[in-house]
Design a protein around this motif. Structure first.
Motif, PDB file in Angstrom:
ATOM      1  N   HIS A  14       0.781  -1.237   0.000  1.00 55.60           N
ATOM      2  CA  HIS A  14       0.000   0.000   0.000  1.00 55.60           C
ATOM      3  C   HIS A  14       0.814   1.289   0.000  1.00 55.60           C
ATOM      4  O   HIS A  14       0.244   2.365   0.109  1.00 55.60           O
ATOM      5  N   ILE A  15       2.098   1.189  -0.138  1.00 51.84           N
ATOM      6  CA  ILE A  15       2.912   2.405  -0.105  1.00 51.84           C
ATOM      7  C   ILE A  15       3.233   2.836  -1.543  1.00 51.84           C
ATOM      8  O   ILE A  15       3.403   1.998  -2.420  1.00 51.84           O
ATOM      9  N   THR A  16       3.296   4.113  -1.779  1.00 54.90           N
ATOM     10  CA  THR A  16       3.477   4.595  -3.151  1.00 54.90           C
ATOM     11  C   THR A  16       4.943   4.703  -3.571  1.00 54.90           C
ATOM     12  O   THR A  16       5.256   4.545  -4.746  1.00 54.90           O
ATOM     13  N   ASN A  17       5.848   4.975  -2.643  1.00 57.21           N
ATOM     14  CA  ASN A  17       7.268   5.083  -2.972  1.00 57.21           C
ATOM     15  C   ASN A  17       7.796   3.694  -3.327  1.00 57.21           C
ATOM     16  O   ASN A  17       7.807   2.789  -2.491  1.00 57.21           O
ATOM     17  N   ILE A  18       8.259   3.519  -4.568  1.00 59.34           N
ATOM     18  CA  ILE A  18       8.670   2.181  -5.018  1.00 59.34           C
ATOM     19  C   ILE A  18       9.877   1.652  -4.258  1.00 59.34           C
ATOM     20  O   ILE A  18      10.011   0.441  -4.076  1.00 59.34           O
ATOM     21  N   TYR A  19      10.749   2.527  -3.792  1.00 56.45           N
ATOM     22  CA  TYR A  19      11.921   2.079  -3.047  1.00 56.45           C
ATOM     23  C   TYR A  19      11.519   1.597  -1.655  1.00 56.45           C
ATOM     24  O   TYR A  19      12.009   0.576  -1.175  1.00 56.45           O
ATOM     25  N   LEU A  20      10.627   2.336  -1.009  1.00 51.39           N
ATOM     26  CA  LEU A  20      10.118   1.885   0.291  1.00 51.39           C
ATOM     27  C   LEU A  20       9.346   0.578   0.124  1.00 51.39           C
ATOM     28  O   LEU A  20       9.446  -0.318   0.957  1.00 51.39           O
ATOM     29  N   ARG A  21       8.580   0.481  -0.958  1.00 51.97           N
ATOM     30  CA  ARG A  21       7.824  -0.746  -1.232  1.00 51.97           C
ATOM     31  C   ARG A  21       8.783  -1.935  -1.345  1.00 51.97           C
ATOM     32  O   ARG A  21       8.549  -2.987  -0.759  1.00 51.97           O
ATOM     33  N   ASP A  22       9.871  -1.754  -2.093  1.00 51.23           N
ATOM     34  CA  ASP A  22      10.849  -2.833  -2.245  1.00 51.23           C
ATOM     35  C   ASP A  22      11.506  -3.190  -0.918  1.00 51.23           C
ATOM     36  O   ASP A  22      11.648  -4.365  -0.580  1.00 51.23           O
ATOM     37  N   LEU A  23      11.919  -2.169  -0.169  1.00 56.71           N
ATOM     38  CA  LEU A  23      12.574  -2.417   1.117  1.00 56.71           C
ATOM     39  C   LEU A  23      11.641  -3.183   2.054  1.00 56.71           C
ATOM     40  O   LEU A  23      12.033  -4.195   2.649  1.00 56.71           O
TER      41      LEU A  23
END
Length: 190
Positions: free
Chosen positions: A48-57
């Motif tokens: 549910h998070i929009t930042n792709i880097y945070l999503r990956d982490l």
């Protein structure tokens, strides 16, 4: 997406069966502070998070937490407990929203509150594993708990850095560096 490897993140060798320790671990396995709850929270937030880097982490950390859950399950069996708890306690997903925000708007997820919750959970998990390491004379089991405490520390430090990057409104390159550091931390355990 997950792929299953038969090999665990850390080798499990138990010197002496200890059903008391196994029972204690079994009680915590699916408890409110257990690895499965961490897995579920990281996975939910990664979706549910929009930042792709945070999503990956968060997605990679979810996968590792599931690996920790598997390690503890194998430890329980090797310590002498022939069964694992069959029920999972209800997982309370932390949305990270402040009280005045609508629960129905996932896009309004307060990323900083969510990350702080994860950081606190990692600190708590590290403390739990260090306490377990001190409570056993089994040197192999002690190493397992120390490994898990170390990995929780890695997660906590990465989340702390992530909080700083979010606060600074960092660019994609800085988030990409964070992902690289996480992946490099995993290479050490292969």
């Amino acid at each position: 997406m997950f792929s299953y490897r038969r090999r665990l993140l850390f080798p499990i060798h138990i010197e002496h069966p200890d059903e008391k320790m196994a029972a204690e671990l079994a009680r915590d396995l699916n408890g409110p502070d257990g690895e499965f709850v961490s897995f579920a929270n990281y996975l939910y937030h990664s979706i549910h998070i929009t930042n792709i880097y945070l999503r990956d982490l968060l997605g990679m950390m979810a996968a590792e937490e599931l690996g920790h859950w598997e390690i503890i399950g194998v430890v329980i069996r090797k310590l002498g407990l022939d069964y694992l708890p069959t029920t999972v306690t209800s997982v309370k997903v932390i949305l990270g929203q402040s009280q005045n925000q609508s629960q129905s708007k996932v896009q309004d997820l307060d990323v900083l509150n969510m990350l702080r919750h994860h950081e606190d959970a990692e600190i708590k998990a590290k403390q739990r594993y260090l306490k377990l390491a001190k409570s056993t004379d089994d040197q192999s089991l002690k190493k397992i708990f120390q490994f898990l405490a170390y990995r929780e520390t890695v997660h906590q430090k990465l989340i702390h850095r992530t909080i700083s990057l979010v606060n600074e409104k960092a660019d994609n390159e800085q988030f990409s560096e964070l992902i690289h550091d996480y992946k490099m931390s995993l290479r050490v355990i292969k």
